[in-house]
Design a protein around this motif. Structure first.
Motif, mmCIF file in Angstrom:
data_model
loop_
_atom_site.group_PDB
_atom_site.id
_atom_site.type_symbol
_atom_site.label_atom_id
_atom_site.label_comp_id
_atom_site.label_asym_id
_atom_site.label_seq_id
_atom_site.Cartn_x
_atom_site.Cartn_y
_atom_site.Cartn_z
ATOM 1 N N GLN A 172 6.138 -15.289 17.268
ATOM 2 C CA GLN A 172 6.495 -14.703 18.562
ATOM 3 C C GLN A 172 7.240 -13.380 18.425
ATOM 4 O OE1 GLN A 172 5.416 -16.381 21.463
ATOM 5 N NE2 GLN A 172 4.378 -17.694 19.978
ATOM 6 N N GLY A 173 7.975 -13.207 17.338
ATOM 7 C CA GLY A 173 8.783 -11.990 17.208
ATOM 8 C C GLY A 173 7.981 -10.848 16.597
ATOM 9 N N ASP A 174 8.294 -9.603 17.023
ATOM 10 C CA ASP A 174 7.581 -8.427 16.508
ATOM 11 C C ASP A 174 7.649 -8.336 14.986
ATOM 12 O OD1 ASP A 174 6.945 -7.707 19.043
ATOM 13 O OD2 ASP A 174 8.489 -6.166 19.251
ATOM 14 N N GLU A 175 8.848 -8.606 14.442
ATOM 15 C CA GLU A 175 9.006 -8.443 12.990
ATOM 16 C C GLU A 175 8.180 -9.462 12.212
ATOM 17 O OE1 GLU A 175 9.933 -5.997 11.148
ATOM 18 O OE2 GLU A 175 10.279 -5.040 13.074
ATOM 19 N N ALA A 176 8.128 -10.695 12.733
ATOM 20 C CA ALA A 176 7.340 -11.735 12.047
ATOM 21 C C ALA A 176 5.852 -11.364 12.054
ATOM 22 C CB ALA A 176 7.565 -13.084 12.720
ATOM 23 N N VAL A 177 5.401 -10.814 13.178
ATOM 24 C CA VAL A 177 3.979 -10.422 13.262
ATOM 25 C C VAL A 177 3.711 -9.266 12.302
ATOM 26 C CG1 VAL A 177 2.160 -9.532 14.786
ATOM 27 C CG2 VAL A 177 3.766 -11.244 15.651
ATOM 28 N N ARG A 178 4.629 -8.297 12.293
ATOM 29 C CA ARG A 178 4.471 -7.164 11.358
ATOM 30 C C ARG A 178 4.429 -7.649 9.910
ATOM 31 N NH1 ARG A 178 8.468 -3.656 14.140
ATOM 32 N NH2 ARG A 178 7.252 -2.118 15.286
ATOM 33 N N PHE A 179 5.346 -8.550 9.579
ATOM 34 C CA PHE A 179 5.417 -9.063 8.208
ATOM 35 C C PHE A 179 4.077 -9.709 7.837
ATOM 36 C CE2 PHE A 179 6.380 -12.361 5.077
ATOM 37 C CZ PHE A 179 7.079 -11.630 4.131
ATOM 38 N N ASN A 180 3.572 -10.537 8.739
ATOM 39 C CA ASN A 180 2.310 -11.227 8.446
ATOM 40 C C ASN A 180 1.126 -10.262 8.390
ATOM 41 O OD1 ASN A 180 1.328 -13.838 7.789
ATOM 42 N ND2 ASN A 180 0.244 -13.912 9.750
ATOM 43 N N PHE A 181 1.215 -9.176 9.157
ATOM 44 C CA PHE A 181 0.168 -8.142 9.127
ATOM 45 C C PHE A 181 0.079 -7.566 7.713
ATOM 46 C CE2 PHE A 181 -2.255 -5.154 11.980
ATOM 47 C CZ PHE A 181 -2.641 -4.230 11.026
ATOM 48 N N VAL A 182 1.241 -7.207 7.167
ATOM 49 C CA VAL A 182 1.258 -6.587 5.837
ATOM 50 C C VAL A 182 0.802 -7.595 4.776
ATOM 51 C CG1 VAL A 182 2.719 -5.473 4.101
ATOM 52 C CG2 VAL A 182 3.044 -4.942 6.533
ATOM 53 N N GLU A 183 1.287 -8.836 4.895
ATOM 54 C CA GLU A 183 0.853 -9.877 3.941
ATOM 55 C C GLU A 183 -0.671 -10.040 3.991
ATOM 56 O OE1 GLU A 183 3.088 -12.460 2.116
ATOM 57 O OE2 GLU A 183 3.989 -10.455 2.166
ATOM 58 N N THR A 184 -1.208 -10.000 5.209
ATOM 59 C CA THR A 184 -2.648 -10.230 5.389
ATOM 60 C C THR A 184 -3.473 -9.107 4.769
ATOM 61 O OG1 THR A 184 -2.199 -11.451 7.425
ATOM 62 C CG2 THR A 184 -4.447 -10.637 7.133
ATOM 63 N N ILE A 185 -3.103 -7.848 5.065
ATOM 64 C CA ILE A 185 -3.919 -6.755 4.493
ATOM 65 C C ILE A 185 -3.771 -6.731 2.971
ATOM 66 C CG2 ILE A 185 -4.065 -5.339 6.594
ATOM 67 C CD1 ILE A 185 -1.897 -3.532 5.546
ATOM 68 N N ALA A 186 -2.564 -7.026 2.482
ATOM 69 C CA ALA A 186 -2.358 -7.015 1.024
ATOM 70 C C ALA A 186 -3.212 -8.106 0.367
ATOM 71 C CB ALA A 186 -0.881 -7.208 0.700
ATOM 72 N N ALA A 187 -3.220 -9.307 0.963
ATOM 73 C CA ALA A 187 -3.994 -10.415 0.375
ATOM 74 C C ALA A 187 -5.493 -10.108 0.419
ATOM 75 C CB ALA A 187 -3.690 -11.712 1.127
ATOM 76 N N LEU A 188 -5.934 -9.469 1.499
ATOM 77 C CA LEU A 188 -7.366 -9.133 1.594
ATOM 78 C C LEU A 188 -7.748 -8.109 0.525
ATOM 79 C CD1 LEU A 188 -7.741 -9.036 5.479
ATOM 80 C CD2 LEU A 188 -9.061 -10.502 3.932
ATOM 81 N N TRP A 189 -6.928 -7.087 0.375
ATOM 82 C CA TRP A 189 -7.237 -6.064 -0.647
ATOM 83 C C TRP A 189 -7.191 -6.677 -2.036
ATOM 84 C CZ3 TRP A 189 -4.101 -2.153 2.621
ATOM 85 C CH2 TRP A 189 -4.973 -1.377 3.395
ATOM 86 N N GLU A 190 -6.200 -7.531 -2.234
ATOM 87 C CA GLU A 190 -6.064 -8.205 -3.532
ATOM 88 C C GLU A 190 -7.351 -8.976 -3.875
ATOM 89 O OE1 GLU A 190 -3.335 -7.878 -5.401
ATOM 90 O OE2 GLU A 190 -4.356 -9.044 -6.969
ATOM 91 N N GLY A 191 -7.940 -9.590 -2.848
ATOM 92 C CA GLY A 191 -9.143 -10.398 -3.067
ATOM 93 C C GLY A 191 -10.434 -9.592 -3.076
ATOM 94 N N GLY A 192 -10.351 -8.266 -2.879
ATOM 95 C CA GLY A 192 -11.560 -7.436 -2.964
ATOM 96 C C GLY A 192 -12.230 -7.155 -1.626
ATOM 97 N N ALA A 193 -11.579 -7.532 -0.509
ATOM 98 C CA ALA A 193 -12.186 -7.320 0.808
ATOM 99 C C ALA A 193 -12.090 -5.855 1.229
ATOM 100 C CB ALA A 193 -11.467 -8.179 1.848
ATOM 101 N N LYS A 194 -12.930 -5.484 2.215
ATOM 102 C CA LYS A 194 -12.752 -4.204 2.906
ATOM 103 C C LYS A 194 -11.919 -4.480 4.148
ATOM 104 C CE LYS A 194 -14.743 -0.265 5.183
ATOM 105 N NZ LYS A 194 -15.826 0.655 5.420
ATOM 106 N N VAL A 195 -10.923 -3.654 4.416
ATOM 107 C CA VAL A 195 -10.020 -3.911 5.539
ATOM 108 C C VAL A 195 -10.071 -2.757 6.542
ATOM 109 C CG1 VAL A 195 -7.631 -4.355 6.227
ATOM 110 C CG2 VAL A 195 -8.466 -5.230 4.046
ATOM 111 N N ALA A 196 -10.247 -3.116 7.814
ATOM 112 C CA ALA A 196 -10.090 -2.149 8.893
ATOM 113 C C ALA A 196 -8.697 -2.394 9.480
ATOM 114 C CB ALA A 196 -11.170 -2.357 9.944
ATOM 115 N N VAL A 197 -7.816 -1.442 9.261
ATOM 116 C CA VAL A 197 -6.416 -1.586 9.691
ATOM 117 C C VAL A 197 -6.363 -1.132 11.150
ATOM 118 C CG1 VAL A 197 -4.048 -0.859 9.230
ATOM 119 C CG2 VAL A 197 -5.665 -1.066 7.330
ATOM 120 N N ALA A 198 -6.261 -2.100 12.071
ATOM 121 C CA ALA A 198 -6.363 -1.787 13.505
ATOM 122 C C ALA A 198 -4.994 -1.902 14.170
ATOM 123 C CB ALA A 198 -7.377 -2.716 14.174
ATOM 124 N N THR A 199 -4.297 -0.804 14.189
ATOM 125 C CA THR A 199 -2.970 -0.801 14.819
ATOM 126 C C THR A 199 -2.580 0.618 15.210
ATOM 127 O OG1 THR A 199 -0.635 -1.397 14.500
ATOM 128 C CG2 THR A 199 -1.790 -0.578 12.561
#
Ligand code: FDA
Length: 287
Positions: A172-199
């Motif tokens: 629910q909090g902005d910071e928690a969502v931001r934190f998870n956003f960064v974790e998500t893009i990092a994990a995707l790149w780590e795994g070899g995915a292509k990421v469209a950063v939509a923000t």
């Protein structure tokens, strides 16, 4: 409402969308077209939206503009006839493949997450490579979804998530969502995915740029995506920096329903729009 929508929606007709895309292309941006319409009530409405997408894809080729399409499963009948919906998405993905184009499946509210991910996996299992998905950083499940998807080397748009969701499934909090956003893009790149950063969130764009630099990622591994009419100066800056920028371009006769619904669903959005209007009213005075 029409005046408010003008900045964020290309117009009611396909020709409006193509004009908008052409102007964006001239300014160094790519586009993704979204035919407005979601939560349809009948199979006929779903088929009408599919037909609009088919026309849009033909126009993209005929007009030679640089765009792909983004589809919403509820617009293609997910809640009316899931099989028809799957067949329509498959048909659009096949048409796009014939043109060397790509189809993005938008992510809607949490009642559709599992079905959306299942259909994506089904299409990939059938061998379709020109299809991508969206993950929402606000959802607690997202990092688990990354873990399950990453072996497919998926093309994933990551956004915060626009729907209001309950606390047991969503941060629910902005910071928690931001934190998870960064974790998500990092994990995707780590795994070899292509990421469209939509923000449009400057802090997240800065963090994404840092990760891209640190990992030495090439342009084939990422792009930035923004909504039409929002933070155009940020898009300029990214284009000047040599990054790929794609603008999400909604169009269609359902513009009124779309605008009203977005405002009702997400009070935060009403705040942005109000601030934006005030800024535009004040701009001539401050010049
Ligand atoms: P945040 O909400 O913090 O906004 C940062 C700043 O950007 C604000 O302070 C404001 O200035 C400006 N801003 C943001 N949105 C604005 C708006 N609509 N009008 C005016 N100003 C605005 N969501 C989803 O659930 N499923 C999806 O498939 C998609 N797809 C998608 C595609 C693309 C290309 C984008 C950019 C976004 C989406 N979204 C989405 C929406 C996304 O989840 C999110 O709600 C919005 O992008 C707003 O969040 P920000 O990350 O921009 O941060």
């Amino acid at each position: 409402m029409r005046r408010l929508s003008d900045r964020y929606i290309a117009g009611p007709e396909l020709a409006d969308a193509i004009d908008t895309v052409r102007a964006l292309n001239e300014a160094g941006r790519k586009a993704t077209l979204d035919v407005l319409g979601e939560e349809v009530a009948t199979a006929d409405e779903a088929l009408a939206i599919r037909a609009e997408y088919e026309q849009a894809m033909t126009a993209i080729e005929d007009e030679g503009v640089d765009a792909n399409v983004s589809v919403k499963l509820t617009g293609l009948g997910l809640k009316v006839d899931p099989e028809l919906c799957a067949e329509s998405v498959r048909a659009l993905v096949e048409i796009a493949a014939g043109h060397g184009r790509f189809v993005r499946i938008d992510m809607e509210d949490s009642s559709t997450t599992a079905a959306t991910l299942d259909l994506y996996r089904e299409l990939r299992a059938e061998g379709h490579l020109n299809v991508g998905i969206v993950l929402q950083a606000m959802l607690r499940r997202t990092l688990d979804d990354v873990g399950e998807l990453v072996e497919l080397q998926p093309n994933v748009r990551v956004c915060k998530g626009i729907y209001v969701e309950p606390a047991d499934i969503a941060y629910q909090g902005d910071e928690a969502v931001r934190f998870n956003f960064v974790e998500t893009i990092a994990a995707l790149w780590e795994g070899g995915a292509k990421v469209a950063v939509a923000t449009h969130d400057g802090a997240l764009v800065a963090k994404a740029l840092e990760l891209i630099r640190d990992r030495g990622l090439g342009l084939e591994r990422y792009e930035f995506q923004l909504l039409l009419g929002v933070r155009e100066e940020l898009a300029d800056e990214l284009v000047r920096g040599g990054h790929t920028v794609r603008i999400y371009v909604p169009y269609g006769r359902k513009w009124y329903e779309y605008s009203l619904r977005r405002l009702q669903e997400n009070p935060k959005l009403a705040g942005y729009v109000a601030r934006d209007v005030v800024r535009h009213l004040r701009e001539p005075l401050s010049r």
